[in-house]
Scaffold this motif. Structure first.
Motif, short mmCIF file in Angstrom:
data_model
loop_
_atom_site.label_atom_id
_atom_site.label_comp_id
_atom_site.label_asym_id
_atom_site.label_seq_id
_atom_site.Cartn_x
_atom_site.Cartn_y
_atom_site.Cartn_z
N GLU A 80 0.81 -1.22 0.00
CA GLU A 80 0.00 0.00 0.00
C GLU A 80 0.85 1.27 0.00
O GLU A 80 0.37 2.33 -0.39
N ARG A 134 -3.53 -5.77 4.79
CA ARG A 134 -3.44 -4.66 5.75
C ARG A 134 -3.46 -5.26 7.15
O ARG A 134 -4.30 -6.10 7.45
N ASN A 157 -12.01 -9.34 5.65
CA ASN A 157 -11.72 -8.33 6.66
C ASN A 157 -11.60 -8.93 8.05
O ASN A 157 -12.28 -9.89 8.39
N CYS A 204 -8.58 -1.92 9.30
CA CYS A 204 -8.61 -3.07 8.40
C CYS A 204 -9.97 -3.76 8.41
O CYS A 204 -10.15 -4.78 7.73
N PHE A 225 -10.22 0.23 3.75
CA PHE A 225 -9.35 -0.67 3.00
C PHE A 225 -9.90 -0.98 1.61
O PHE A 225 -9.24 -0.77 0.59
#
Length: 449
Positions: A41, A57, A274, A285, A291
């Motif tokens: 990212e 993430r 997630n 996250c 995200f």
């Protein structure tokens, strides 16, 4: 797409994924091995048509997607989502409790766990630790003790004669696991203390060969049941395992996106898994965080023409999001807990979840679109509506729908014992849902896991 092969892969995935961190690590490894390119990212992305990408993430949430030689603002994206976390016992920062009779770990309850089944199980520990190396660098690693190291002992019936009639569970008092006998005091009667830092350092060395640890700084460690996942039942009717809610759905998404990548029918398809759904999804996250929207914006910026914000909105209007999370199967001992016309049966196919008060994001249009997919894949479909006099749980579906504005449907496989330490699903249902999801992602019967 052989059912036994599919379920064997599911059992391996469940065994390899005792925590959200391990689930994401397992998924990322499978995706990279299949040719998905890892994105960071923090970097500038250079996406290309006909390729596949993966980004994580917090090491506990993951997005994977395939690209096409087209503009997603014109085609939309077929999306599906699940969550990586499950209710459990989480270790507190000051982890060790000393008592005259035993050493115990201090825990808090993560999510809406069904606590009674946690007693008298062989528990292990897994998760992520942060530490400082002797050169001053801060690093992290995943740990998994694998073997049983603790248990939450029940109080004997002789000392609690009402246990089977009227017993409540106090999370603070009743749930700390026992892991060792008290340490012997020093010669001067100074109380001996269990060195938790040394415990972590020894495990870092044993599992990763890391020896230059100056200090253990923080940890996110979770207890889990060491009993292996299994296909059970007289005719192998069921899958029994911890964390079926919702790693079964993660596996279905993973298999389908892998199959899509191996298919010649290239389209924009995306899966997101997630963390933190079980505690409300409000994190960087989680599904309530940015995200997924961030990934979609960057994808559109690479493939769409014109204004970036408008391209994202146009893409969203042409997309569908499948929120995949387990449903409550009709329990044979408690049929009165279900609406008589909406009690899903195990091994009868995936469930569409519907709620008038938007606890699920399904509407008639998204329901029709999913039923059309299932008809094409020759997959039976059921529907679940909670009793009108009972409350209803929720999923990442309404959160994603309200955050993105994307048309969404809530679906899942029926299960027994949701949020127990060991849940039960039909051995046909994940495989059936997987067939529908492969078709949705543009994949054939081959590929996958």
């Amino acid at each position: 797409m052989d059912k036994q092969h599919y379920n064997d892969g599911l059992l391996r995935f469940l065994q390899q994924s005792p925590t959200p961190f391990h689930a994401v690590s397992t998924m990322r490894a499978a995706l990279e091995s299949a040719g998905f390119e890892l994105l960071n990212e923090q970097d500038v992305w250079q996406l290309k048509p006909g390729r596949a990408y993966v980004v994580t993430r917090n090491d506990s949430s993951i997005v994977a997607f395939t690209t096409a030689d087209a503009d997603p603002a014109e085609t939309g994206i077929n999306m599906a989502g699940a969550h990586t976390d499950s209710p459990c016992l989480k270790l507190k920062p000051n982890a060790v409790m000393n008592s005259p009779s035993a050493l115990q770990f201090a825990v808090e309850i993560y999510g809406g766990a069904l606590l009674a089944p946690w007693f008298d199980r062989d528990l292990s520990l897994a998760g992520r630790v942060e530490f400082r190396r002797q050169n001053g660098d801060v690093d992290s690693a995943l740990l998994n003790w694998c073997r049983p190291i603790a248990t939450v002992p029940s109080l004997a019936i002789h000392l609690d004669r009402e246990a089977n009639q009227n017993r409540s569970i106090n999370a603070q008092k009743d749930m700390p696991p026992v892991f060792a006998m008290p340490l012997v005091p020093a010669a001067d009667n100074t109380p001996a203390q269990f060195d938790f830092g040394a415990f972590i350092r020894e495990t870092l060395e044993a599992q990763h060969g890391i020896v230059e640890v100056d200090k253990v700084l923080a940890h996110e460690l979770y207890f889990y049941d060491t009993q292996a996942p299994a296909v059970i039942g007289l005719h192998n009717d069921f899958i029994a395992s911890a964390r079926l809610d919702n790693l079964l759905s993660c596996y279905v998404c993973l298999d389908a996106i892998l199959a899509a990548h191996k298919s010649d029918n290239k389209q924009f398809s995306l899966m997101v898994c997630n963390d933190h759904e079980e505690v409300g999804s409000a994190s960087a996250c989680g599904a309530q965080g940015p995200f997924l929207r961030s990934v979609l914006a960057r994808l559109c910026a690479q493939f769409s023409q014109g204004d970036a914000a408008e391209s994202v909105e146009r893409m969203t209007r042409r997309s569908l999001f499948l929120s995949i999370d387990n449903a409550h199967g009709l329990h044979p001992n408690f049929p009165e807990k279900h609406d008589a016309n909406h009690g899903p049966l195990l091994n009868k196919g995936p469930v569409i979840k519907i709620n008038a008060n938007q606890r699920y994001a399904t509407n008639s249009r998204s329901s029709a679109r999913f039923k059309a997919i299932c008809d094409q894949a020759d997959v039976p479909v059921q529907e679940f509506v909670v009793r009108s006099d009972m409350g209803c749980g929720s999923t990442i579906g309404p959160i994603t729908a309200s955050g993105l504005g994307v048309e969404t449907i809530d679906i899942g496989v029926p299960t027994y014992g949701m949020h127990s330490i060991r849940e039960l699903a039909g051995s046909d249902d994940g495989w059936l849902l997987g067939r529908a999801l492969r078709l949705y992602f543009g994949a054939g019967d081959g590929g996958g896991l």
